[in-house]
Design a protein around this motif. Sequence first.
Motif, PDB file in Angstrom:
ATOM      1  N   MET A   1     -14.178 -10.257  25.877  1.00 56.96           N
ATOM      2  CA  MET A   1     -15.360 -11.058  25.558  1.00 56.96           C
ATOM      3  C   MET A   1     -16.321 -10.357  24.611  1.00 56.96           C
ATOM      4  SD  MET A   1     -16.348 -12.755  29.185  1.00 56.96           S
ATOM      5  CE  MET A   1     -15.317 -13.962  29.986  1.00 56.96           C
TER       6      MET A   1
ATOM      7  N   TYR B   1     -18.277 -11.622  21.114  1.00 54.06           N
ATOM      8  CA  TYR B   1     -18.523 -13.064  21.014  1.00 54.06           C
ATOM      9  C   TYR B   1     -19.992 -13.340  21.287  1.00 54.06           C
ATOM     10  CZ  TYR B   1     -13.531 -14.057  20.877  1.00 54.06           C
ATOM     11  OH  TYR B   1     -12.224 -14.119  20.501  1.00 54.06           O
TER      12      TYR B   1
ATOM     13  N   VAL C   1     -19.712 -17.662  25.287  1.00 53.28           N
ATOM     14  CA  VAL C   1     -18.479 -17.878  26.043  1.00 53.28           C
ATOM     15  C   VAL C   1     -18.643 -19.174  26.823  1.00 53.28           C
ATOM     16  CG1 VAL C   1     -17.049 -17.047  27.943  1.00 53.28           C
ATOM     17  CG2 VAL C   1     -17.923 -15.433  26.251  1.00 53.28           C
TER      18      VAL C   1
ATOM     19  N   ASP D   1     -17.273 -21.064  29.782  1.00 49.72           N
ATOM     20  CA  ASP D   1     -16.535 -20.721  30.991  1.00 49.72           C
ATOM     21  C   ASP D   1     -15.897 -21.965  31.596  1.00 49.72           C
ATOM     22  OD1 ASP D   1     -15.656 -19.887  33.463  1.00 49.72           O
ATOM     23  OD2 ASP D   1     -17.627 -19.263  34.180  1.00 49.72           O
TER      24      ASP D   1
ATOM     25  N   SER E   1     -16.502 -14.767  36.700  1.00 45.93           N
ATOM     26  CA  SER E   1     -16.594 -15.035  35.260  1.00 45.93           C
ATOM     27  C   SER E   1     -17.997 -14.746  34.739  1.00 45.93           C
ATOM     28  CB  SER E   1     -16.175 -16.468  34.942  1.00 45.93           C
ATOM     29  OG  SER E   1     -16.990 -17.399  35.623  1.00 45.93           O
TER      30      SER E   1
ATOM     31  N   ILE F   1     -19.156 -12.206  31.696  1.00 48.58           N
ATOM     32  CA  ILE F   1     -19.939 -12.694  30.557  1.00 48.58           C
ATOM     33  C   ILE F   1     -21.211 -11.862  30.397  1.00 48.58           C
ATOM     34  CG2 ILE F   1     -21.313 -14.644  29.718  1.00 48.58           C
ATOM     35  CD1 ILE F   1     -19.144 -16.460  31.104  1.00 48.58           C
TER      36      ILE F   1
ATOM     37  N   CYS G   1     -22.722 -11.541  26.317  1.00 43.85           N
ATOM     38  CA  CYS G   1     -22.589 -12.865  25.713  1.00 43.85           C
ATOM     39  C   CYS G   1     -23.520 -13.856  26.391  1.00 43.85           C
ATOM     40  CB  CYS G   1     -21.163 -13.383  25.875  1.00 43.85           C
ATOM     41  SG  CYS G   1     -19.887 -12.303  25.228  1.00 43.85           S
TER      42      CYS G   1
ATOM     43  N   GLY H   1     -23.523 -17.453  28.115  1.00 42.89           N
ATOM     44  CA  GLY H   1     -22.467 -18.199  28.782  1.00 42.89           C
ATOM     45  C   GLY H   1     -22.836 -19.641  29.025  1.00 42.89           C
TER      46      GLY H   1
END
Length: 70
Positions: A28, A31, A34, A36, A46, A50, A55, A57
């Motif tokens: 990840m 990025y 993200v 999810d 998750s 993240i 990131c 999310g």
Amino acid sequence: KVVEWLNDPRVNFQKVDVRNHEATVEQMRGYDVVMDGTTITLNGLSTACIAEAGCCGVNLNGFGEEEASN
């Protein structure tokens, strides 16, 4: 299919195993966002990946205790 439909070089699809925290965080990193798509039972795992990857999310299945990671 969504990646193909969008036809945008900024959009990518990565399959990850959120049970493997370290590997998922590394996938990840880099990025900006993200999205999810994991099942709701995996939200905590998750979201932790993240957050550690730095990131933003977007959870596609609902919210729960993971809000504490904000």
